[in-house]
Design a protein around this motif. Sequence first.
Motif, short mmCIF file in Angstrom:
data_model
loop_
_atom_site.label_atom_id
_atom_site.label_comp_id
_atom_site.label_asym_id
_atom_site.label_seq_id
_atom_site.Cartn_x
_atom_site.Cartn_y
_atom_site.Cartn_z
N ALA A 79 31.73 -20.12 31.74
CA ALA A 79 32.07 -19.30 30.57
C ALA A 79 31.13 -19.59 29.41
CB ALA A 79 33.52 -19.53 30.16
N ARG A 80 30.80 -20.87 29.20
CA ARG A 80 29.85 -21.21 28.13
C ARG A 80 28.47 -20.62 28.40
NH1 ARG A 80 32.95 -25.92 27.94
NH2 ARG A 80 31.75 -26.93 29.58
N GLN A 81 28.03 -20.69 29.65
CA GLN A 81 26.73 -20.13 30.01
C GLN A 81 26.70 -18.62 29.77
OE1 GLN A 81 26.03 -21.20 34.08
NE2 GLN A 81 25.78 -23.37 33.63
N VAL A 82 27.75 -17.94 30.22
CA VAL A 82 27.83 -16.49 30.06
C VAL A 82 27.92 -16.12 28.59
CG1 VAL A 82 29.29 -14.47 30.52
CG2 VAL A 82 28.80 -16.09 32.35
N GLN A 83 28.68 -16.91 27.82
CA GLN A 83 28.80 -16.65 26.39
C GLN A 83 27.43 -16.70 25.72
OE1 GLN A 83 30.67 -19.68 23.98
NE2 GLN A 83 31.42 -18.16 22.51
N ARG A 84 26.65 -17.74 26.04
CA ARG A 84 25.31 -17.87 25.45
C ARG A 84 24.43 -16.69 25.85
NH1 ARG A 84 26.04 -23.49 26.30
NH2 ARG A 84 25.26 -23.35 28.42
N GLU A 85 24.50 -16.32 27.11
CA GLU A 85 23.68 -15.22 27.62
C GLU A 85 24.03 -13.89 26.94
OE1 GLU A 85 23.81 -12.91 31.83
OE2 GLU A 85 23.67 -15.10 31.96
N VAL A 86 25.31 -13.58 26.88
CA VAL A 86 25.76 -12.31 26.27
C VAL A 86 25.49 -12.34 24.76
CG1 VAL A 86 27.80 -10.90 25.79
CG2 VAL A 86 27.43 -11.82 28.08
N PHE A 87 25.73 -13.48 24.12
CA PHE A 87 25.47 -13.60 22.69
C PHE A 87 23.99 -13.35 22.40
CE2 PHE A 87 24.11 -15.97 18.96
CZ PHE A 87 24.96 -15.45 17.99
N GLU A 88 23.13 -13.95 23.19
CA GLU A 88 21.69 -13.79 22.97
C GLU A 88 21.26 -12.33 23.06
OE1 GLU A 88 17.61 -15.12 25.16
OE2 GLU A 88 19.15 -16.66 24.94
N VAL A 89 21.79 -11.62 24.03
CA VAL A 89 21.47 -10.20 24.16
C VAL A 89 21.95 -9.43 22.93
CG1 VAL A 89 21.97 -8.09 25.48
CG2 VAL A 89 21.39 -10.20 26.68
N ALA A 90 23.19 -9.64 22.53
CA ALA A 90 23.75 -8.93 21.38
C ALA A 90 23.04 -9.32 20.09
CB ALA A 90 25.25 -9.19 21.27
N TYR A 91 22.76 -10.60 19.92
CA TYR A 91 22.10 -11.08 18.71
C TYR A 91 20.70 -10.48 18.57
CZ TYR A 91 20.22 -14.30 15.23
OH TYR A 91 19.65 -14.84 14.11
N ASN A 92 19.99 -10.37 19.68
CA ASN A 92 18.65 -9.80 19.65
C ASN A 92 18.63 -8.30 19.39
OD1 ASN A 92 17.28 -12.24 19.95
ND2 ASN A 92 17.43 -12.16 22.17
N ILE A 93 19.77 -7.64 19.59
CA ILE A 93 19.88 -6.21 19.24
C ILE A 93 19.77 -6.09 17.72
CG2 ILE A 93 21.43 -4.21 19.21
CD1 ILE A 93 20.38 -4.86 22.03
N GLY A 94 20.46 -6.99 17.02
CA GLY A 94 20.39 -7.01 15.57
C GLY A 94 21.12 -5.84 14.92
N GLY A 95 21.08 -5.81 13.61
CA GLY A 95 21.68 -4.73 12.83
C GLY A 95 23.18 -4.62 13.03
N VAL A 96 23.69 -3.47 12.62
CA VAL A 96 25.13 -3.22 12.75
C VAL A 96 25.52 -3.16 14.22
CG1 VAL A 96 26.99 -1.60 12.22
CG2 VAL A 96 25.19 -1.98 10.55
N GLU A 97 24.63 -2.61 15.06
CA GLU A 97 24.93 -2.50 16.49
C GLU A 97 25.18 -3.88 17.10
OE1 GLU A 97 22.13 -1.37 15.07
OE2 GLU A 97 21.98 0.79 15.42
N GLY A 98 24.28 -4.81 16.79
CA GLY A 98 24.44 -6.17 17.31
C GLY A 98 25.69 -6.84 16.78
#
Length: 143
Positions: A79-98
């Motif tokens: 779960a921690r690994q998946v959380q980091r992975e999904v967070f990184e994708v969303a964080y790199n989207i940036g803006g309101v969407e991220g």
Amino acid sequence: MTERQLKAKAYMDKYSDALRRVRQCEEQLEREQITVDAIRSTSDNDGMPHGSGTSDPTADKAVRLVDKGMDLFEARDKARQVQREVFEVAYNIGGVEGDVLIRRYIDLMDWVDVCDAVGYGWSQTHMYHRIGLDKVADKLRIE
């Protein structure tokens, strides 16, 4: 929602799926603990050997308890690994969407709270969500 967005959403949902697995492991571990406690309180555990070939139900249950504990440890690690992975994708989207993606898929907020947090109404927040999912699909090369 398009098929592409649904695939991106399924990817983003990996963290909540991993947390669901952690909860299942916790429940299984708790059930095993209750069983071990019940056996311990009812067994004739006088500390003396009871002959060869006689299995100790407490020991058998303790082994299963350890196995369930290891399953829980592995599920939490995943779960921690998946959380980091999904967070990184969303964080790199940036803006309101991220921000919408992080609040929905990492913070696991319901939609009303996401709307309040980003300061937009329901339809605008969902528009940003769809745009964010499109960006996730682009990043992950989902066709």
